[in-house]
Design a protein around this motif. Sequence first.
Motif, mmCIF file in Angstrom:
data_model
loop_
_atom_site.group_PDB
_atom_site.id
_atom_site.type_symbol
_atom_site.label_atom_id
_atom_site.label_comp_id
_atom_site.label_asym_id
_atom_site.label_seq_id
_atom_site.Cartn_x
_atom_site.Cartn_y
_atom_site.Cartn_z
ATOM 1 N N LYS A 130 0.098 -10.486 -2.770
ATOM 2 C CA LYS A 130 -0.449 -10.534 -4.326
ATOM 3 C C LYS A 130 -1.597 -9.849 -4.437
ATOM 4 N N GLY A 131 -0.320 -8.467 -3.675
ATOM 5 C CA GLY A 131 -1.043 -7.127 -4.691
ATOM 6 C C GLY A 131 -0.523 -5.933 -4.739
ATOM 7 N N ILE A 132 -0.733 -5.097 -5.129
ATOM 8 C CA ILE A 132 -0.048 -3.332 -4.587
ATOM 9 C C ILE A 132 -0.881 -2.357 -5.021
ATOM 10 N N TRP A 133 -1.777 -1.425 -4.517
ATOM 11 C CA TRP A 133 -2.778 -0.282 -5.251
ATOM 12 C C TRP A 133 -2.143 0.802 -5.475
ATOM 13 N N CYS A 134 -2.357 0.869 -7.053
ATOM 14 C CA CYS A 134 -1.720 1.910 -7.335
ATOM 15 C C CYS A 134 -3.067 3.306 -7.633
ATOM 16 N N VAL A 135 -2.486 4.553 -7.844
ATOM 17 C CA VAL A 135 -2.937 5.625 -7.416
ATOM 18 C C VAL A 135 -2.116 5.757 -9.003
ATOM 19 N N CYS A 170 0.695 -1.575 0.340
ATOM 20 C CA CYS A 170 -0.167 0.068 -0.253
ATOM 21 C C CYS A 170 1.035 1.254 -0.162
ATOM 22 N N PRO A 171 0.953 1.728 -1.801
ATOM 23 C CA PRO A 171 1.963 2.869 -1.393
ATOM 24 C C PRO A 171 1.190 3.695 -0.700
ATOM 25 N N ALA A 172 1.901 4.976 0.249
ATOM 26 C CA ALA A 172 1.277 5.879 1.298
ATOM 27 C C ALA A 172 1.899 7.005 1.401
ATOM 28 N N PRO A 173 1.172 8.237 1.268
ATOM 29 C CA PRO A 173 -0.277 8.289 1.718
ATOM 30 C C PRO A 173 -1.441 7.940 0.436
ATOM 31 N N THR A 212 9.730 4.143 -13.068
ATOM 32 C CA THR A 212 8.096 3.480 -11.951
ATOM 33 C C THR A 212 7.441 2.664 -13.170
ATOM 34 N N VAL A 213 6.822 3.600 -14.110
ATOM 35 C CA VAL A 213 6.288 2.134 -14.532
ATOM 36 C C VAL A 213 6.284 1.186 -15.360
ATOM 37 N N ARG A 214 8.219 1.849 -15.753
ATOM 38 C CA ARG A 214 8.917 0.107 -15.953
ATOM 39 C C ARG A 214 8.613 -0.400 -15.658
ATOM 40 N N ARG A 215 9.360 0.388 -14.370
ATOM 41 C CA ARG A 215 10.047 -1.168 -12.956
ATOM 42 C C ARG A 215 8.673 -1.749 -13.526
ATOM 43 N N PHE A 216 7.367 -1.081 -12.796
ATOM 44 C CA PHE A 216 6.336 -2.478 -12.436
ATOM 45 C C PHE A 216 5.366 -3.467 -13.746
ATOM 46 N N ALA A 217 6.247 -2.464 -14.639
ATOM 47 C CA ALA A 217 6.071 -3.558 -16.010
ATOM 48 C C ALA A 217 7.057 -4.589 -15.665
ATOM 49 N N ALA A 218 7.793 -4.444 -14.839
ATOM 50 C CA ALA A 218 8.651 -5.561 -15.063
ATOM 51 C C ALA A 218 8.911 -6.539 -14.195
ATOM 52 N N LEU A 219 8.578 -6.236 -12.906
ATOM 53 C CA LEU A 219 8.454 -7.238 -12.201
ATOM 54 C C LEU A 219 8.215 -8.627 -11.947
ATOM 55 N N SER A 244 8.872 11.334 -4.927
ATOM 56 C CA SER A 244 8.120 11.921 -5.612
ATOM 57 C C SER A 244 7.851 11.103 -7.487
ATOM 58 N N ASP A 245 8.650 9.939 -7.686
ATOM 59 C CA ASP A 245 8.212 9.731 -8.639
ATOM 60 C C ASP A 245 7.478 8.685 -8.639
ATOM 61 N N GLY A 246 6.651 8.056 -7.413
ATOM 62 C CA GLY A 246 5.924 7.266 -7.438
ATOM 63 C C GLY A 246 6.459 6.131 -6.367
ATOM 64 N N PRO A 247 5.700 5.403 -6.317
ATOM 65 C CA PRO A 247 6.105 3.929 -4.800
ATOM 66 C C PRO A 247 8.018 4.552 -4.747
ATOM 67 N N ASP A 248 8.253 3.935 -3.747
ATOM 68 C CA ASP A 248 9.686 3.370 -3.713
ATOM 69 C C ASP A 248 9.190 1.952 -4.204
ATOM 70 N N MET A 249 10.437 2.316 -5.220
ATOM 71 C CA MET A 249 10.098 0.427 -6.572
ATOM 72 C C MET A 249 11.310 0.002 -5.666
ATOM 73 N N ASP A 250 12.893 0.557 -5.282
ATOM 74 C CA ASP A 250 13.230 -0.818 -4.517
ATOM 75 C C ASP A 250 12.369 -1.519 -3.275
ATOM 76 N N LEU A 251 11.510 -0.922 -2.961
ATOM 77 C CA LEU A 251 10.863 -1.605 -1.699
ATOM 78 C C LEU A 251 9.775 -2.754 -2.808
ATOM 79 N N VAL A 252 9.448 -2.209 -3.089
ATOM 80 C CA VAL A 252 7.828 -2.596 -3.949
ATOM 81 C C VAL A 252 8.592 -4.081 -4.487
ATOM 82 N N GLU A 253 9.840 -3.820 -5.559
ATOM 83 C CA GLU A 253 10.545 -5.315 -5.842
ATOM 84 C C GLU A 253 11.020 -5.853 -5.211
#
Lengths: 428, 428
Positions: B181-186, B136-139, B201-208, B162-171
């Motif tokens: 099982k999931g991540i909430w993104c706006v 859950c990226p927050a806020p 950020t979007v590319r790193r999401f797509a490449a998870l 400022s680029d979106g969720p902390d992708m290091d942590l997400v990965e």
Amino acid sequence: MKPYSEMSREELLSLKAELDKQFEDVKGKGLKLDMSRGKPTPAQLDMTMGIMDVLNSESDMNTENGMDTRNYGLMDGIPEVKRLMGDMMGGVPSENVIVYGNASLSIMYDTVSRAVTHGVLGSTPWCKLEHVKFLCPAPGYDRHFAITELFGIEMITIPMTSDGPDMDLVEKYVSEDSAVKGIWCVPKYSNPQGISYSDETVRRFAALKPAAEDFRIYWDNAYAVHHLYDDEQDEILEILSECEKAGNPDLVYEFVSTSKVSFSGAGISAFASSKANVEEAKKFMTIQTIGHDKVNQLRHARYFKDMNGLMEHMKKHAAIMRPKFEAVLQVLDRELGGLGIGQWTRPRGGYFISYDALEGCAKKIVAKCKEAGVVLTGAGATFPYGIDPKDSNIRIAPTYPTSEEMAAATDLFVLCVKLVSVEKLLEA
Amino acid sequence: MKPYSEMSREELLSLKAELDKQFEDVKGKGLKLDMSRGKPTPAQLDMTMGIMDVLNSESDMNTENGMDTRNYGLMDGIPEVKRLMGDMMGGVPSENVIVYGNASLSIMYDTVSRAVTHGVLGSTPWCKLEHVKFLCPAPGYDRHFAITELFGIEMITIPMTSDGPDMDLVEKYVSEDSAVKGIWCVPKYSNPQGISYSDETVRRFAALKPAAEDFRIYWDNAYAVHHLYDDEQDEILEILSECEKAGNPDLVYEFVSTSKVSFSGAGISAFASSKANVEEAKKFMTIQTIGHDKVNQLRHARYFKDMNGLMEHMKKHAAIMRPKFEAVLQVLDRELGGLGIGQWTRPRGGYFISYDALEGCAKKIVAKCKEAGVVLTGAGATFPYGIDPKDSNIRIAPTYPTSEEMAAATDLFVLCVKLVSVEKLLEA
């Protein structure tokens, strides 16, 4: 003509030859008709087009209590529609009603799904239980059975009588087996038989003493106002107040919609139940949705105004539908009367005529009709798991085609019934 | 003024006395304003009233492919709206789109609920698993968190950059923990910060490379077309095609709606995903519903026509909203600039401004505002379980009140920020 069962083998063979020839003739006509679903005909939809004019860019978009239907809020429905839907259900108070979107099927799915994931008023979620069972009066509505099947709920067939489900059996299962969590009911002009539950049946439902605290009656009042005649109309007791009288206020979930009142694709639906059940549903709604389409609710309220307006509108539906039902019944009476190869219902409302063929004949009759261009509801669809143990019941949906098409389709239907019945008798 | 942290105790005490007096004055004014929810203002709704005229009783009610929107059928949406919603999502092909009812929140709830009861593309239903977790990226959006909390899903907070969720942590979480099982993104103009995800950020999401086969990105593109400016606009990469390029076609579920394009109470919503995911969703839909309101779909298609029409319409929304955002930012800049008692975002779109107060101050600021008649989103709401670990983030929703009301409300807000901050510093 004499009953087929009294015919000699020779008579049957010569009849079969004649029917085969007739069938080839009809096949040559290239019919293409659909009697498979309870679907309003375009004339019914045209007749409702006035609803498209009640709101325009100059309209006051506020509810009677001054809420803006265009914005968020009023999650459980606008007051004027809660009242109208409560009235449609036979006089349920507004506070017991929640208005939903365009499909009551979604409410039913949702209600079952919620019981699976979260239980009912604090009871164990069904996904944590080994066995969950539903009673399924049959013949019944295939989409009910599809929901329970999807959730792996065991379905127990309950035979229908002319007063509704066999209540001795219902009482026995419900009171003895705590795995029985629900029963699907279409209490008025049932799908497909057009049977309306007798007062005694409704009272016995309201007085059930379930072994399971989370047992509920899933009361799909789909044809609450769908009479075919002005004079001969079925009425059923209002179940919520009966349950309350019987000391079982939480026993029933009721569902209703305007799918066959306004538009099938763009109506409104509602849920009604006790205070406790309604509060539970609302608690989930606050997480599940921002509320349903209130502009469409307002459109319905302004168009129908009240129950008088709605019932006047239903008379226009009846005027379009009645000749089709009568066309079917006329052909069935004329062609199959006295032959002893089936029985059919004469509903006073609803969307279907139910035909019970000789055992083992339904599938063949439906296939035969399809061969000549008339699509009927799949044989078996009216039973749990799509399996009619007698392979006998066929649902006829006369509403969509025109009266002339219905007559032609029914001519084919009776021909197929005769043919398949003769074949069965020849095999015997 | 100098930063509060550089003030002496005496200076702070005298400032507090002055602020206390100001607060009592404002309280006396009896303000009654709501900045709690991202809600369109009546002027925005009025501006859309033309949509009420596109269909009337004389209208052709057929879709461009000749289907009657008033009847059953076309369960996954009418073609012209599938196209429009696909375009809103940045060019998703129609075959990857399903149109739903008036709330994308319902689709999200439904998608999670289905995974709980039936799993994802054949994987184990989550109700059969010990642990299910969501990132859950927050806020973030409180209603996302409410859904996962309802289903007992453990929520793990991911900090926003400022680029979106902390992708290091997400990965790390996604690749190492199969319970995730999931991540909430706006992803665009995020709620509440107005951050748009960078291309990287979007590319790193797509490449998870998820440890769980049933991991999905829940991509709530709620503000896809909700720019505040004509010239300075954020754009994000189209995630579905990025996932496909990265060999992860099934990785994302995307959600979108017109709640803040047409009417919040009566818009349309859509789901987009890969062929396999869309087919699975449709399979359930055949059991769950008879389809969504196609008349309202047709109304939207005829009113907006295409993306050009829709973007022109969004400019009108922006013209109403921009002055309110600017009124808030002006007051924040003028009153809080350089004081070192908080930071705020300057979004180029979306519905919110996010304010980060000194640690431990958010709840008190919100309470103080309420005391004087201005309701803000509850402090903590932007974090999982409603708990902001730093008690710092406050979501400001400037859209519903008028610009003048917004200025007055913000005056109060900055006063409360100052007061609570001074009190904190005095306690230190």
